[in-house]
Design an enzyme around this catalytic site. Structure first.
Site, mmCIF file in Angstrom:
data_model
loop_
_atom_site.group_PDB
_atom_site.id
_atom_site.type_symbol
_atom_site.label_atom_id
_atom_site.label_comp_id
_atom_site.label_asym_id
_atom_site.label_seq_id
_atom_site.Cartn_x
_atom_site.Cartn_y
_atom_site.Cartn_z
ATOM 1 C CB CYS A 1 -0.892 0.011 1.235
ATOM 2 S SG CYS A 1 -1.866 1.517 1.426
ATOM 3 C CB CYS B 1 -0.203 2.239 5.657
ATOM 4 S SG CYS B 1 -0.912 0.679 5.064
ATOM 5 C CB CYS C 1 -5.167 -0.489 2.555
ATOM 6 S SG CYS C 1 -3.862 -0.996 3.699
ATOM 7 C CB CYS D 1 -3.996 2.983 6.056
ATOM 8 S SG CYS D 1 -3.820 2.855 4.253
ATOM 9 C CB CYS E 1 -9.437 -3.803 -11.570
ATOM 10 S SG CYS E 1 -9.074 -2.554 -12.784
#
Length: 174
Positions: A79, A82, A128, A131, A153
């Site tokens: 991510c 984070c 995510c 976060c 996607c």
């Protein structure tokens, strides 16, 4: 059961969606948004305007413009907000849709799912799990020859690729 079955999309009151890889497609009442410890001002300070638009405002980058849509480098996708490890190159495949596509996340709990009714569509948003940043959407039943028949996607700007040789070097030094 399909993530697009009546148990998810038939219940208009439920926003959280069970893991699409799980057998049950029912919305989980305990799937509340993870608490983000950062303020909006902190996110704006840490992210570029495009990262902020996609990650924090659920925007979408234009197809075929992102850094990773056509990347074949072995490694782990984190991510961008984070640093949580979300996907690996082992599950990445060429869907020719203009965004990086994966057939599964790295592990259970790395991402969470939300019923997305924006733009006149019924979709499943992927965020995510750490976060709560917007990553993209997951689609099912499109006929790709993947083990899950799913296509995550994901916006390139939501990810940071750590190439396998870089990750292995950091582990050896640590």
């Amino acid at each position: 059961m399909s993530i697009f079955g009546n148990s998810i999309f038939g219940n208009k009151a439920a926003d959280a969606v069970a893991n699409p890889a799980a057998d049950s497609g029912a919305a989980r009442p305990d799937a509340q948004a993870p608490a983000s410890q950062k303020t909006d001002a902190q996110w704006r300070e840490e992210l570029t305007p495009e990262e902020y638009r996609v990650l924090r405002q659920a925007g979408t980058e234009r197809p075929y413009t992102g850094e990773y849509w056509d990347t074949h480098t072995a490694g782990v996708y984190q991510c961008r907000a984070c640093g949580t490890e979300l996907f690996t190159s082992n599950e990445k495949f060429d869907s020719h849709c203009g965004w990086p596509s994966f057939w599964a996340p790295l592990a259970e709990g790395k991402v969470r799912y939300i019923h997305d009714r924006t733009m006149g569509m019924d979709r499943v948003e992927v965020r995510c799990g750490t976060c709560d940043s917007h990553l993209g959407h997951v689609f099912e039943g499109e006929g790709y020859g993947t083990p899950t028949d799913q296509r995550y996607c994901i916006n390139s700007v939501s990810l940071r690729l750590v190439p396998r040789d870089t990750a292995e070097s950091a582990t050896a030094e640590g």
